[in-house]
Design a protein around this motif. Structure first.
Motif, PDB file in Angstrom:
ATOM      1  N   UNK A  74     -10.502  16.873 -41.145  1.00 34.72           N
ATOM      2  CA  UNK A  74      -9.313  16.024 -41.220  1.00 34.72           C
ATOM      3  C   UNK A  74      -8.040  16.831 -41.042  1.00 34.72           C
ATOM      4  N   UNK A  75      -8.138  18.143 -41.290  1.00 31.84           N
ATOM      5  CA  UNK A  75      -6.963  18.999 -41.113  1.00 31.84           C
ATOM      6  C   UNK A  75      -6.701  19.334 -39.651  1.00 31.84           C
ATOM      7  N   UNK A  76      -7.689  19.024 -38.781  1.00 33.61           N
ATOM      8  CA  UNK A  76      -7.526  19.326 -37.353  1.00 33.61           C
ATOM      9  C   UNK A  76      -7.411  18.004 -36.593  1.00 33.61           C
ATOM     10  N   UNK A  77      -6.217  17.425 -36.629  1.00 37.13           N
ATOM     11  CA  UNK A  77      -5.996  16.105 -36.031  1.00 37.13           C
ATOM     12  C   UNK A  77      -6.294  16.091 -34.531  1.00 37.13           C
ATOM     13  N   UNK A  78      -5.959  17.162 -33.830  1.00 35.82           N
ATOM     14  CA  UNK A  78      -6.182  17.210 -32.378  1.00 35.82           C
ATOM     15  C   UNK A  78      -7.671  17.160 -32.054  1.00 35.82           C
ATOM     16  N   UNK A  79      -8.465  17.904 -32.850  1.00 38.24           N
ATOM     17  CA  UNK A  79      -9.910  17.893 -32.620  1.00 38.24           C
ATOM     18  C   UNK A  79     -10.488  16.509 -32.864  1.00 38.24           C
ATOM     19  N   UNK A  80     -10.076  15.874 -33.961  1.00 34.68           N
ATOM     20  CA  UNK A  80     -10.571  14.523 -34.245  1.00 34.68           C
ATOM     21  C   UNK A  80     -10.167  13.547 -33.140  1.00 34.68           C
ATOM     22  N   UNK A  81      -8.958  13.704 -32.632  1.00 37.60           N
ATOM     23  CA  UNK A  81      -8.511  12.806 -31.550  1.00 37.60           C
ATOM     24  C   UNK A  81      -9.358  12.997 -30.298  1.00 37.60           C
ATOM     25  N   UNK A  82      -9.660  14.258 -29.971  1.00 39.16           N
ATOM     26  CA  UNK A  82     -10.496  14.514 -28.787  1.00 39.16           C
ATOM     27  C   UNK A  82     -11.908  13.963 -28.977  1.00 39.16           C
ATOM     28  N   UNK A  83     -12.472  14.202 -30.159  1.00 37.74           N
ATOM     29  CA  UNK A  83     -13.826  13.698 -30.426  1.00 37.74           C
ATOM     30  C   UNK A  83     -13.835  12.170 -30.427  1.00 37.74           C
ATOM     31  N   UNK A 108     -21.016   7.769 -46.262  1.00 43.76           N
ATOM     32  CA  UNK A 108     -20.825   8.681 -47.395  1.00 43.76           C
ATOM     33  C   UNK A 108     -19.497   8.416 -48.103  1.00 43.76           C
ATOM     34  N   UNK A 109     -19.540   8.546 -49.437  1.00 42.11           N
ATOM     35  CA  UNK A 109     -18.338   8.362 -50.244  1.00 42.11           C
ATOM     36  C   UNK A 109     -17.771   9.694 -50.728  1.00 42.11           C
ATOM     37  N   UNK A 110     -18.598  10.723 -50.701  1.00 39.27           N
ATOM     38  CA  UNK A 110     -18.152  12.026 -51.195  1.00 39.27           C
ATOM     39  C   UNK A 110     -19.067  13.081 -50.610  1.00 39.27           C
ATOM     40  N   UNK A 111     -19.208  14.210 -51.305  1.00 37.73           N
ATOM     41  CA  UNK A 111     -20.115  15.259 -50.867  1.00 37.73           C
ATOM     42  C   UNK A 111     -19.600  16.036 -49.684  1.00 37.73           C
ATOM     43  N   UNK A 112     -18.299  16.123 -49.545  1.00 38.91           N
ATOM     44  CA  UNK A 112     -17.746  16.917 -48.462  1.00 38.91           C
ATOM     45  C   UNK A 112     -17.785  16.252 -47.100  1.00 38.91           C
ATOM     46  N   UNK A 113     -18.112  14.952 -47.071  1.00 38.81           N
ATOM     47  CA  UNK A 113     -18.151  14.222 -45.806  1.00 38.81           C
ATOM     48  C   UNK A 113     -16.989  13.237 -45.758  1.00 38.81           C
ATOM     49  N   UNK A 114     -16.514  12.963 -44.556  1.00 41.81           N
ATOM     50  CA  UNK A 114     -15.421  12.009 -44.374  1.00 41.81           C
ATOM     51  C   UNK A 114     -15.794  11.032 -43.258  1.00 41.81           C
ATOM     52  N   UNK A 115     -15.120   9.901 -43.258  1.00 46.94           N
ATOM     53  CA  UNK A 115     -15.374   8.846 -42.270  1.00 46.94           C
ATOM     54  C   UNK A 115     -14.069   8.523 -41.550  1.00 46.94           C
ATOM     55  N   UNK A 116     -14.107   8.582 -40.224  1.00 42.26           N
ATOM     56  CA  UNK A 116     -12.937   8.236 -39.407  1.00 42.26           C
ATOM     57  C   UNK A 116     -13.301   7.062 -38.506  1.00 42.26           C
ATOM     58  N   UNK A 117     -12.613   5.929 -38.634  1.00 38.69           N
ATOM     59  CA  UNK A 117     -12.946   4.763 -37.792  1.00 38.69           C
ATOM     60  C   UNK A 117     -12.441   4.939 -36.358  1.00 38.69           C
ATOM     61  N   UNK A 118     -13.187   4.367 -35.428  1.00 41.85           N
ATOM     62  CA  UNK A 118     -12.754   4.263 -34.030  1.00 41.85           C
ATOM     63  C   UNK A 118     -12.317   2.821 -33.809  1.00 41.85           C
ATOM     64  N   UNK A 119     -11.106   2.644 -33.334  1.00 39.02           N
ATOM     65  CA  UNK A 119     -10.509   1.314 -33.220  1.00 39.02           C
ATOM     66  C   UNK A 119     -10.274   0.981 -31.755  1.00 39.02           C
ATOM     67  N   UNK A 120     -10.622  -0.241 -31.380  1.00 38.38           N
ATOM     68  CA  UNK A 120     -10.357  -0.733 -30.019  1.00 38.38           C
ATOM     69  C   UNK A 120      -9.818  -2.153 -30.140  1.00 38.38           C
ATOM     70  N   UNK A 161     -17.617   4.272 -36.437  1.00 40.19           N
ATOM     71  CA  UNK A 161     -17.037   5.285 -37.304  1.00 40.19           C
ATOM     72  C   UNK A 161     -17.647   6.638 -36.983  1.00 40.19           C
ATOM     73  N   UNK A 162     -16.863   7.677 -37.181  1.00 38.47           N
ATOM     74  CA  UNK A 162     -17.343   9.056 -37.072  1.00 38.47           C
ATOM     75  C   UNK A 162     -17.542   9.596 -38.485  1.00 38.47           C
ATOM     76  N   UNK A 163     -18.711  10.128 -38.752  1.00 35.53           N
ATOM     77  CA  UNK A 163     -18.985  10.789 -40.025  1.00 35.53           C
ATOM     78  C   UNK A 163     -18.949  12.294 -39.768  1.00 35.53           C
ATOM     79  N   UNK A 164     -18.118  13.005 -40.494  1.00 32.79           N
ATOM     80  CA  UNK A 164     -17.915  14.421 -40.183  1.00 32.79           C
ATOM     81  C   UNK A 164     -17.559  15.185 -41.457  1.00 32.79           C
ATOM     82  N   UNK A 165     -17.461  16.485 -41.324  1.00 30.19           N
ATOM     83  CA  UNK A 165     -17.055  17.319 -42.448  1.00 30.19           C
ATOM     84  C   UNK A 165     -15.613  16.991 -42.841  1.00 30.19           C
ATOM     85  N   UNK A 166     -15.370  16.970 -44.129  1.00 32.45           N
ATOM     86  CA  UNK A 166     -14.049  16.553 -44.615  1.00 32.45           C
ATOM     87  C   UNK A 166     -12.948  17.494 -44.140  1.00 32.45           C
TER      88      UNK A 166
END
Length: 254
Positions: free
Chosen positions: A38-47, A11-23, A30-35
């Motif tokens: 992104x304000x909850x960095x700890x939650x994204x890190x745990x997920x 997704x490029x827009x529509x309230x969705x965001x993409x977070x890459x997982x790097x190794x 990549x994780x596709x999630x609600x935009x």
């Protein structure tokens, strides 16, 4: 792409965001999630950590499956090579040594007709010894790899084994038609091995794409089933041995 290998449009827009997982410095997913997440960095890190762990688990499972498949393929090649060598040896015995003994037997019969006295008795004794040697050679060739198994199939080969085997064998009606040569060889040598231990009964049926074989009356097979397990395992089949029964389940195609 997704877990099934299908392309996925990120997704490029529509309230969705993409977070890459790097190794190892490389993106592996990549994780596709609600935009707003992104304000909850700890939650994204745990997920992300949980997702990375799941990916690593899948990778290890895929490696294990690959190793098992390579092992199965290796066993199959070993069994196929062994059977090919058996068939060559059987042909060599039949077309070479056996034929020479037949010619020699014919020559002795001609000689026996021309001589008399003690010489005739000695020739007759030599003929009898030669007939025994020829019979033993034929039995040896049949045990190495019976030509009837290749020419006429499993049912006929088992009937021949029942007629000439060391112990009585009762064979229930077998599924009709021919099977893959590897499947026919696996069942034949299973029955032949068990038949060395005494009277037995053989039953077989086809269930969907699998051949089910049960041999009742088997003696103690402990320590003697490695070759059978390798042969059947190479076909992705299973072998179960109880005190007096051996059961095999072998894929045989649809």
């Amino acid at each position: 792409m997704d877990a099934r290998g299908r392309p996925v449009e990120l997704p490029q827009a529509g309230g969705r965001a993409v977070t890459p997982l790097v190794r190892g410095g490389q993106p592996v997913a990549v994780l596709v999630h609600r935009a707003e997440l992104l304000d909850d960095a700890a939650l994204l890190e745990d997920v992300g950590a949980a997702a990375s762990l799941a990916l690593e688990h899948e990778r290890l499972q895929a490696e294990a499956r690959g190793q098992l498949e390579r092992l199965r393929a290796s066993r199959a090649r070993t069994v196929e090579a062994g059977d090919a060598a058996r068939r060559r040896l059987e042909r060599d015995l039949h077309d070479g040594a056996q034929q020479r003994l037949v010619v020699l037997s014919f020559a002795l019969r001609l000689l026996h007709a021309r001589v008399g006295g003690d010489a005739a008795g000695r020739v007759e004794a030599a003929e009898a010894e030669l007939r025994r040697a020829l019979h033993e050679l034929r039995e040896l060739a049949r045990g190495i790899y019976p030509a009837v198994l290749v020419d006429e199939g499993l049912a006929t080969a088992l009937e021949a084994l029942a007629e000439s085997g060391p112990a009585p064998i009762v064979i229930a009606p077998l599924p009709g038609g021919r099977f893959d040569p590897g499947v026919e060889a696996a069942v034949y040598f299973l029955v032949a091995e068990v038949a060395r231990r005494g009277p037995m009964r053989v039953r077989a049926c086809r269930s969907d794409d699998r051949l089910l074989v049960e041999v009742d009356g088997a003696g103690d097979l402990d320590g003697d089933i490695v070759d059978l397990e390798d042969r059947i395992g190479a076909l992705d089949g299973t072998l179960v041995v109880s005190r007096t029964t051996v059961r095999a389940e072998i894929p045989c195609g649809s």
